[in-house]
Design a protein around this motif. Structure first.
Motif, PDB file in Angstrom:
ATOM      1  N   GLN A 100       0.835  -1.206   0.000  1.00  0.00           N
ATOM      2  CA  GLN A 100       0.000   0.000   0.000  1.00  0.00           C
ATOM      3  C   GLN A 100       0.865   1.249   0.000  1.00  0.00           C
TER       4      GLN A 100
ATOM      5  N   SER B  44       2.713   1.525  -3.150  1.00  0.00           N
ATOM      6  CA  SER B  44       1.809   2.043  -4.195  1.00  0.00           C
ATOM      7  C   SER B  44       1.501   3.511  -3.949  1.00  0.00           C
TER       8      SER B  44
ATOM      9  N   ILE C  51       2.505   6.196  -6.402  1.00  0.00           N
ATOM     10  CA  ILE C  51       1.488   7.131  -6.901  1.00  0.00           C
ATOM     11  C   ILE C  51       1.937   8.536  -6.604  1.00  0.00           C
TER      12      ILE C  51
ATOM     13  N   LYS D 232      -2.901   1.190  -9.093  1.00  0.00           N
ATOM     14  CA  LYS D 232      -2.890   0.962  -7.635  1.00  0.00           C
ATOM     15  C   LYS D 232      -3.242  -0.467  -7.288  1.00  0.00           C
TER      16      LYS D 232
END
Lengths: 156, 270
Positions: free
Chosen positions: A122, A125, A129, A153
């Motif tokens: 997470q 990502s 991102i 994602k």
């Protein structure tokens, strides 16, 4: 040395002595002798019987002793078997418990690893991102490329 | 009594010692059947009482568990006699064993009178006025014959009891020589009867003479030794007395055994 009337006197005395002996002397004496002989015989047979009895009893004692010994040996063997069984059971149980604990710990470790990986993913990502956002902010409109970002994602 | 006047010669001494105290008193002269030997009678009677008293006392107080030593001694004799009777006599009569015991002990006691110094009782007798005394009853033919004839008569009675009067008479005429035919049987009858009479007679006579002869001879030897000077008496006297112990018991034993044997022969079938 001629026989004379003394014959009758001597014969009379003889007869009286024999009769007296026959009636009064012989019976009690011989009865006592026979009684004693009988007692001795009885005593000897009783002693024999006692000896036999003793032998029998000794044999029985030996038998009982032997039985008791075998019984004791059996009991000991059983006890040993049981003890070994208990030890085995305890070992098995211990091993099983250990394994269970090990499995639980492993599961927890795995779960935590998984959790950590998930979190890491997470964050990676999010970082990607964020990195991508920083890069793309300059050239990509976030709203235009939202679909692409979402699919990215989920793939991470 | 001549001793008061002069010392007796050897022959007189011995002759004097061989005369019984009798009633009426004879001095070896004419034979009279109706004389009675008082010394034989009284000595035998007293010794009989001794026997009866000793054995009777033991018999009355006989103890199976705690016999006295004297009882054991008496039992020894009784057992000896009983064993012999059981071995030899197989009849039913219960009289034989007591008879044999009486014969044995009584004769031993009477024979043992020989051990008293040969002049002791006669000298004591002289002091109380008995001029003649023979102290050994079994050296008197009357004593021996009285016993042996009693035994023979008893054996005949036992034979009659065992075989019945008929059986006894039949045996009297048919034994010891047996025949098959009737004729021969009749021929042999007087022979057999004579043989049986001789058999019983000789049994009685030999039984008495064996005992009396031995004791008479023993007594005579003691008298001869008594005739030796005093310093020469000790050794032969002791030697003969010791040897005589054997004879005393042996003769009584033989008389007892023969008594049993004759009684058992009488009840056995020929």
């Amino acid at each position: 040395m001629q026989p004379n009337a003394s014959l009758f006197g001597q014969a009379l005395v003889f007869a009286i002595l024999v009769l007296f002996t026959w009636k009064f002397i012989w019976p009690p004496l011989i009865a006592a002798l026979e009684e004693r002989a009988k007692r001795i015989a009885d005593g000897l047979s009783a002693a024999d019987k006692a000896k036999n009895d003793l032998e029998l009893v000794e044999k029985r004692i030996a038998e009982e002793l032997r039985k008791a010994k075998t019984q004791a040996a059996e009991i000991i063997a059983q006890a040993e078997k049981r003890a070994a069984q208990i030890v085995d059971e305890a070992k098995d149980e211990g091993r099983a418990a250990g394994e269970r604990e090990k499995a639980a710990a492993q599961a927890e470790i795995e779960q935590q690893a998984h959790h950590a990986r998930e979190e890491l993913r997470q964050q990676v990502s999010l970082l990607a991102i964020a990195g991508a956002e920083k890069i793309l902010r300059k050239e990509i409109d976030s709203s235009r490329h939202a679909d692409l970002l979402a699919s990215l994602k989920s793939e991470l | 009594m001549s001793a008061e006047q002069h010392a007796p010669s050897a022959t007189e001494y011995i002759q004097h010692h061989l005369i019984n105290l009798s009633s009426p008193q004879t001095t070896g002269g004419a034979y009279n059947f109706w004389t009675f030997h008082l010394d034989t009678f009284w000595v035998a009677l007293i010794l009989g009482f001794v026997f009866v008293a000793l054995f009777g006392l033991v018999a009355r107080r006989v103890s199976v568990d705690k016999p006295t030593k004297f009882q054991l001694f008496i039992e020894l004799i009784v057992e000896l006699v009983d064993n012999h009777v059981k071995e030899i006599f197989h009849g039913k009569s219960k009289l034989i064993a007591p008879l044999a015991l009486t014969v044995f002990v009584w004769i031993v006691l009477m024979n043992a009178m020989d051990f008293l110094p040969v002049d002791l009782l006669p000298l004591l007798g002289q002091k109380v006025g008995l001029h003649y005394l023979r102290v050994v009853p079994t050296a008197d033919i009357n004593q021996g014959l009285a016993m042996s004839l009693s035994v023979i008569i008893l054996s005949i009675l036992l034979g009659i009891q065992a075989k019945g009067a008929g059986g006894f008479i039949k045996e009297f005429f048919t034994a010891p020589f047996h025949a098959e035919g009737m004729g021969m049987k009749i021929v042999l009858m007087p022979v057999n009867a004579a043989m049986q009479c001789i058999e019983y007679g000789s049994r009685g006579l030999s039984l008495a003479l064996r005992l009396v002869g031995n004791m008479f001879a023993g007594e005579l030897v003691f008298m001869l030794i008594a005739l030796l000077p005093w310093w020469g008496q000790l050794i032969p006297g002791s030697a003969w007395a010791i040897f005589h112990i054997l004879i005393v018991v042996l003769q009584a034993y033989i008389f007892m055994m023969l008594t049993i044997v004759y009684c058992s022969l009488a009840v056995e079938e020929h």
